[in-house]
Scaffold this motif. Sequence first.
Motif, mmCIF file in Angstrom:
data_model
loop_
_atom_site.group_PDB
_atom_site.id
_atom_site.type_symbol
_atom_site.label_atom_id
_atom_site.label_comp_id
_atom_site.label_asym_id
_atom_site.label_seq_id
_atom_site.Cartn_x
_atom_site.Cartn_y
_atom_site.Cartn_z
ATOM 1 N N PHE B 15 0.824 -1.213 0.000
ATOM 2 C CA PHE B 15 0.000 0.000 0.000
ATOM 3 C C PHE B 15 0.853 1.255 0.000
ATOM 4 C CE2 PHE B 15 -3.825 -2.414 1.476
ATOM 5 C CZ PHE B 15 -4.615 -2.014 0.416
ATOM 6 N N ILE B 16 1.925 1.228 0.790
ATOM 7 C CA ILE B 16 2.798 2.404 0.833
ATOM 8 C C ILE B 16 3.414 2.640 -0.541
ATOM 9 C CG2 ILE B 16 4.966 3.305 1.780
ATOM 10 C CD1 ILE B 16 4.191 1.934 4.418
ATOM 11 N N LEU B 17 3.841 1.537 -1.178
ATOM 12 C CA LEU B 17 4.436 1.675 -2.515
ATOM 13 C C LEU B 17 3.433 2.259 -3.498
ATOM 14 C CD1 LEU B 17 6.592 -1.538 -2.914
ATOM 15 C CD2 LEU B 17 7.350 0.836 -2.757
ATOM 16 N N LEU B 18 2.194 1.742 -3.405
ATOM 17 C CA LEU B 18 1.151 2.248 -4.305
ATOM 18 C C LEU B 18 0.936 3.737 -4.072
ATOM 19 C CD1 LEU B 18 -1.693 -0.413 -4.344
ATOM 20 C CD2 LEU B 18 -0.269 0.360 -6.220
ATOM 21 N N PHE B 19 0.917 4.105 -2.798
ATOM 22 C CA PHE B 19 0.708 5.490 -2.426
ATOM 23 C C PHE B 19 1.813 6.361 -3.018
ATOM 24 C CE2 PHE B 19 0.620 9.057 0.570
ATOM 25 C CZ PHE B 19 -0.735 9.340 0.515
ATOM 26 N N LEU B 20 3.055 5.871 -2.898
ATOM 27 C CA LEU B 20 4.192 6.610 -3.441
ATOM 28 C C LEU B 20 4.079 6.746 -4.949
ATOM 29 C CD1 LEU B 20 7.242 5.317 -1.388
ATOM 30 C CD2 LEU B 20 6.186 7.581 -1.351
ATOM 31 N N LEU B 21 3.654 5.619 -5.584
ATOM 32 C CA LEU B 21 3.515 5.627 -7.046
ATOM 33 C C LEU B 21 2.505 6.693 -7.472
ATOM 34 C CD1 LEU B 21 4.493 3.939 -9.516
ATOM 35 C CD2 LEU B 21 2.390 2.641 -9.301
ATOM 36 N N ALA B 22 1.324 6.659 -6.815
ATOM 37 C CA ALA B 22 0.288 7.625 -7.169
ATOM 38 C C ALA B 22 0.757 9.039 -6.873
ATOM 39 C CB ALA B 22 -0.993 7.321 -6.406
ATOM 40 N N GLY B 23 1.416 9.205 -5.721
ATOM 41 C CA GLY B 23 1.891 10.534 -5.346
ATOM 42 C C GLY B 23 2.883 11.091 -6.344
ATOM 43 N N SER B 24 3.852 10.239 -6.727
ATOM 44 C CA SER B 24 4.843 10.728 -7.691
ATOM 45 C C SER B 24 4.160 11.019 -9.017
ATOM 46 C CB SER B 24 5.972 9.712 -7.859
ATOM 47 O OG SER B 24 5.437 8.483 -8.267
ATOM 48 N N PHE B 39 1.239 6.649 -14.128
ATOM 49 C CA PHE B 39 1.593 6.175 -12.789
ATOM 50 C C PHE B 39 0.337 6.016 -11.933
ATOM 51 C CE2 PHE B 39 6.307 7.081 -12.025
ATOM 52 C CZ PHE B 39 6.609 6.973 -13.375
ATOM 53 N N ILE B 40 -0.516 7.071 -12.000
ATOM 54 C CA ILE B 40 -1.740 7.028 -11.195
ATOM 55 C C ILE B 40 -2.609 5.859 -11.649
ATOM 56 C CG2 ILE B 40 -3.755 8.343 -10.454
ATOM 57 C CD1 ILE B 40 -2.209 10.887 -11.176
ATOM 58 N N LEU B 41 -2.721 5.719 -12.962
ATOM 59 C CA LEU B 41 -3.513 4.624 -13.530
ATOM 60 C C LEU B 41 -2.970 3.289 -13.059
ATOM 61 C CD1 LEU B 41 -5.867 4.215 -15.523
ATOM 62 C CD2 LEU B 41 -4.157 3.809 -17.277
ATOM 63 N N LEU B 42 -1.667 3.164 -13.138
ATOM 64 C CA LEU B 42 -1.003 1.927 -12.730
ATOM 65 C C LEU B 42 -1.323 1.621 -11.268
ATOM 66 C CD1 LEU B 42 0.888 0.167 -14.446
ATOM 67 C CD2 LEU B 42 2.794 1.091 -13.131
ATOM 68 N N ALA B 43 -1.254 2.653 -10.453
ATOM 69 C CA ALA B 43 -1.524 2.466 -9.026
ATOM 70 C C ALA B 43 -2.934 1.955 -8.813
ATOM 71 C CB ALA B 43 -1.321 3.790 -8.290
ATOM 72 N N ILE B 44 -3.886 2.534 -9.547
ATOM 73 C CA ILE B 44 -5.285 2.108 -9.380
ATOM 74 C C ILE B 44 -5.449 0.660 -9.834
ATOM 75 C CG2 ILE B 44 -7.639 2.502 -10.183
ATOM 76 C CD1 ILE B 44 -6.887 5.479 -10.388
ATOM 77 N N ILE B 45 -4.815 0.316 -10.988
ATOM 78 C CA ILE B 45 -4.943 -1.046 -11.507
ATOM 79 C C ILE B 45 -4.345 -2.041 -10.519
ATOM 80 C CG2 ILE B 45 -4.180 -2.618 -13.318
ATOM 81 C CD1 ILE B 45 -4.396 -0.242 -15.250
ATOM 82 N N ILE B 46 -3.177 -1.714 -10.005
ATOM 83 C CA ILE B 46 -2.538 -2.626 -9.058
ATOM 84 C C ILE B 46 -3.401 -2.785 -7.816
ATOM 85 C CG2 ILE B 46 -0.530 -2.956 -7.561
ATOM 86 C CD1 ILE B 46 1.142 -1.559 -9.669
ATOM 87 N N TYR B 47 -3.973 -1.686 -7.379
ATOM 88 C CA TYR B 47 -4.825 -1.724 -6.190
ATOM 89 C C TYR B 47 -5.951 -2.725 -6.388
ATOM 90 C CZ TYR B 47 -8.157 -0.104 -2.698
ATOM 91 O OH TYR B 47 -9.045 -0.039 -1.660
ATOM 92 N N TYR B 48 -6.588 -2.638 -7.572
ATOM 93 C CA TYR B 48 -7.686 -3.568 -7.828
ATOM 94 C C TYR B 48 -7.209 -4.992 -8.046
ATOM 95 C CZ TYR B 48 -11.402 -0.314 -7.491
ATOM 96 O OH TYR B 48 -12.308 0.551 -6.974
ATOM 97 N N GLY B 49 -6.062 -5.106 -8.706
ATOM 98 C CA GLY B 49 -5.497 -6.436 -8.904
ATOM 99 C C GLY B 49 -5.240 -7.106 -7.553
#
Lengths: 353, 415, 318
Positions: B15-24, B39-49
């Motif tokens: 989750f922290i990594l995802l947060f960092l990804l979305a933030g960056s 990056f944001i898109l990727l974070a959302i996709i990973i979150y759902y995955g």
Amino acid sequence: MKKYLTWSLIFCFILFTGTLVIAMPQGEKKQDNIMVSIATDIGGLGDKSFNDGCYAGLEKAKDELGMEIKVVESKQMTDYVPNLSGLAEDGSKLVFAVGFLMADAILESAQHYPESYFAGIDIWIDPASAPKNVLGINYKEHESGYLAGIVAGLLTKEYVTISPKLNNNNVLGMVLGMDIPPVERYQAGFYAGVMSVNPDCTVISIVTGVFDDQAKGKEATFVLAEQGADIVFQIAGLTGLGVINGAKEKGIFAIGVDVDQNYIAPETVITSAEKGVTESTFLVIKSVKEGSFKGGQNLVFGLNEDSTGISPYHGFDSVIPQKVKDKVNQAISDIKSGKIVVPSTRVEAGYNQ
Amino acid sequence: MTAREILYKYRVIVFILLFLLAGSGIILYITSYFAGLLFILLAIIIYYGFHFLLKDKRIVLSEIKSIAKKMLIPLAGITIAVLIGAVVMIITGYNPLTAYGALFYGGFVKNWHVSLLNAAPLIFTGLSVAFAFKAGLFNIGAEGQYYIGAMAAAGLGIYFDWHPLVTIPVIFLAAGLLGSLYNFFPALLKVKTGAHEVITTMMFAHIARYFSSIFIRNFGGDPSTSSHPYVTDPVLPSNWLLRFKDMFPWANYRLHSGIIIAILTAFFVHYLLSYTRIGFEIRAVGSNPAAAKTQGISTGKTVFIALMVAGFLSAMAGVNQVLGLDHKLYGNLSTGYGWNGISVALLASNHPVGVIFTSILWGALDAGGQYMARTQEVHNSIVEIIKGTVLFLVVARYLYTYWGQKRKKKETCNE
Amino acid sequence: MNDFFTLFNVELLHSTIRLSTPITLAAVGATICERAGIVNIAMEGLMLIGAFTAVFFAYITGNPWIGLLAAVIAGGIFSLLHAYATITLHLDHVVSGAVLNILALGLTNYLLILAFGHPGTSEPVPVSLAEYQFAVPFLSQIPVIGPVFFNQRPIVYMSFLLIIFFTLFLYRTKTGLHVRASGEHPLAMETIGVSVYRIRYLAVIISGLTSGLAGAFLSIENSNVFTSGMTGGRGFIALAANISGGWSAVGSFLASLFFGFAEAFQYKMQAARLLDLPSELFVMFPYIATVIAVAGLVRKSRPPKAVGLDFRIEKQAD
């Protein structure tokens, strides 16, 4: 949590589609002419005052100097800096900021865009600290008011016979939009002008509190007429259209403001106290074209620059006695030579209302 | 250990990594590197995955379905609004694609800081309107309380010389309390005489506006030295809200920390409404006053609390503008924050956190509209029309439920 | 002190009538609307639409009467949006009104640019209704009342007639009874077989028509141009007038007269210079008077029971 997710997803959706749209190629506009532009204040175009006046100056420059022009109307205070900076970024050589609300914004933009010139109408800059590409343009509205006051003061007392619309009450009226500095300058000048020729005249002011409600302007005019006023000076923007109409209805005279307003009611508006925004705007643009623009200072446009004054009498030219015209011309030369210093505030004019 | 178990064990890190990804991604985006969006898109996709892996797939699918359903209505509204705007532009001879491109580019990319600058006061007034709405009251005079707050901020800001960590909270508090006090009268009239708050707060707004003129004249500069006495003296620099300019050397815009205060306030109001007794009472009175009464909730008290908190929030908008942006109070500005506050509150269906998003959307429409008007020479009253139509979102939601009910009825008939 | 009493003269009455007419018209519409159970705060927007339409049609046809008719119709059509949103879609009345006000302001501003090419103001209409002022024979000879009430312009006369008409309508006709009943007890109405929806639609449209007329008064009778946002809060004052007038047509009229009087008096006070106060205090006076009137007078009367409440009929599918 779900709710936030919904909203953030909607947001992302907007961001994505938006990026797709802007990713499409957009044609670059190339320009050959020097561009000048204005950013209006929140009053916007259509105020029949300085925003319109400045725009008219730009249009004149377009016709006569072949300039390319651009105008942006600001909607709120936060728009000022991005608008001014953006216009400079678009390649505008000279950017006008209209209205004293933009005083801070113009300084900030000028620092970021040193290659462009900025001119602020109704803005007073500090020559010591301001960047060298900023120019402040101010007007001596009180001088126009003074001349209008002389005309009104003489007509209402000594020359009541020239028109049945005048009466023997020796009362004059003013309708103000809001009690703000340019309005106060007109008011103080007008009062001083009246007092210089007709010291026992009663001058009544009514503040309507708005610049865009004609019904209120009209009502105020009716009250003034009832109090015996036979000439009403309007300093009220669009509210003033109601003043002129009200004067027409009541069969009294009106004096217009800022621009020549005789066309609104040719039988009613004897003259207008003008503020030559259009001319001075044009002069500044011309100085840019000729390369003689000098920033870091304030220009004060008054009678000496032919920027303030009163408009022609039009249909009243033959009615108004030569003596009045002489008195006005005398005052013009006295002001120009510095013999008369027109007060610019109510306190200086000794007007306690 | 299966992959699933490993993931579950280290889910916090993921989750922290995802947060960092979305933030960056966001940081990249606002510095004009659009790839940040990926990056944001990727974070959302990973979150759902991740969800898919950890939870029952059917639950996740139904979750996605319900979210999509919820998104449908506002998106439909926005799409309709955008299409209507496009039709207007085509009729009046503009290319809607480039115009919208400019609107978007100006609002979210180029001038994103102006959007946030616009959004900050709207969040406050929007919260104010939303809070009163929750109690079934309509605080239409938020503009008046805004003026009260701005006057208090200017008055205190000019003279109050202390450490900013002391002065700024005190100014916020004092201005807010004055705003509450100002709304005390409409609340009193409502409870004692039944005078409708739409009228009283509106009239009080007019009164505050004219009163601010008198105030400015008394706190204004010396007319002999200043060319324009129609502003107050500037507030002391120590009382200014921290600007991004001061924090980051590369920031050359006027954004200030008011937006952060606004967002925090929104979350606080959300907490207040959802998790406290006062919030519960307010919502109870708002949804069904009669039922609330039988439960022993005093409606009179709720009216006072709701309107006074609303006054507090609107006054904070005034403080935000004076201490953060203008650093002085200008006279006779019809700011429109009151009216726009109503719009953003309605659009967010009075949800405090939703108000943050709708305010930013509104601010971006304003900032982007200016950019569009400048670069494409499209008149920016198109933006007003888009805004007006976006407001139909509210109506659209009702349309949806209305049609939904009709359809259901038909279905039951057919059975 | 003597000066103070000279302020009260026939001119003050004239001024009062002029300033109160748009408020009266909108307030009478609000009365009908609220009596039927619908709160209409969209009147501000309706007036604006009416004012613009009046100027537009009077300008292109050159005939102010066509402008007047168009304004009334436009007010009626725009009010349908409010009716549809509140009655059919069950949207909150105040929310719908607020949205419509915002929409009306944006719409008239944009149409102003499309129709006249520039923002701010329109071109003046060639003939305004002010030129159709006429004195009623004999009645206008009565001292004081005569010149004030019987030497007026068309829309002012219309407002007088509408007050009488709507008073009779509310208390002497069957439809009027239905209007009052659907604001007091809609369910009972429905049980005796009268459609509450239909009655409420009618009431909202009536308020749209009168608000359109009020807008026309502002733009083509009392003035000759349209200015963006020219209603200046009169719609809300009309709502206040309706409430302080105790939800009756005559009461609304009297309350509107009071608000008109407050404003007229304010100008007089400024001109007479009896008090040395900042001008803004005078400008504020009508708003303060409104608050006092709403707070002080409202206690004597009671709003219709079902006003502002949603009414839903669960019809059986047949």
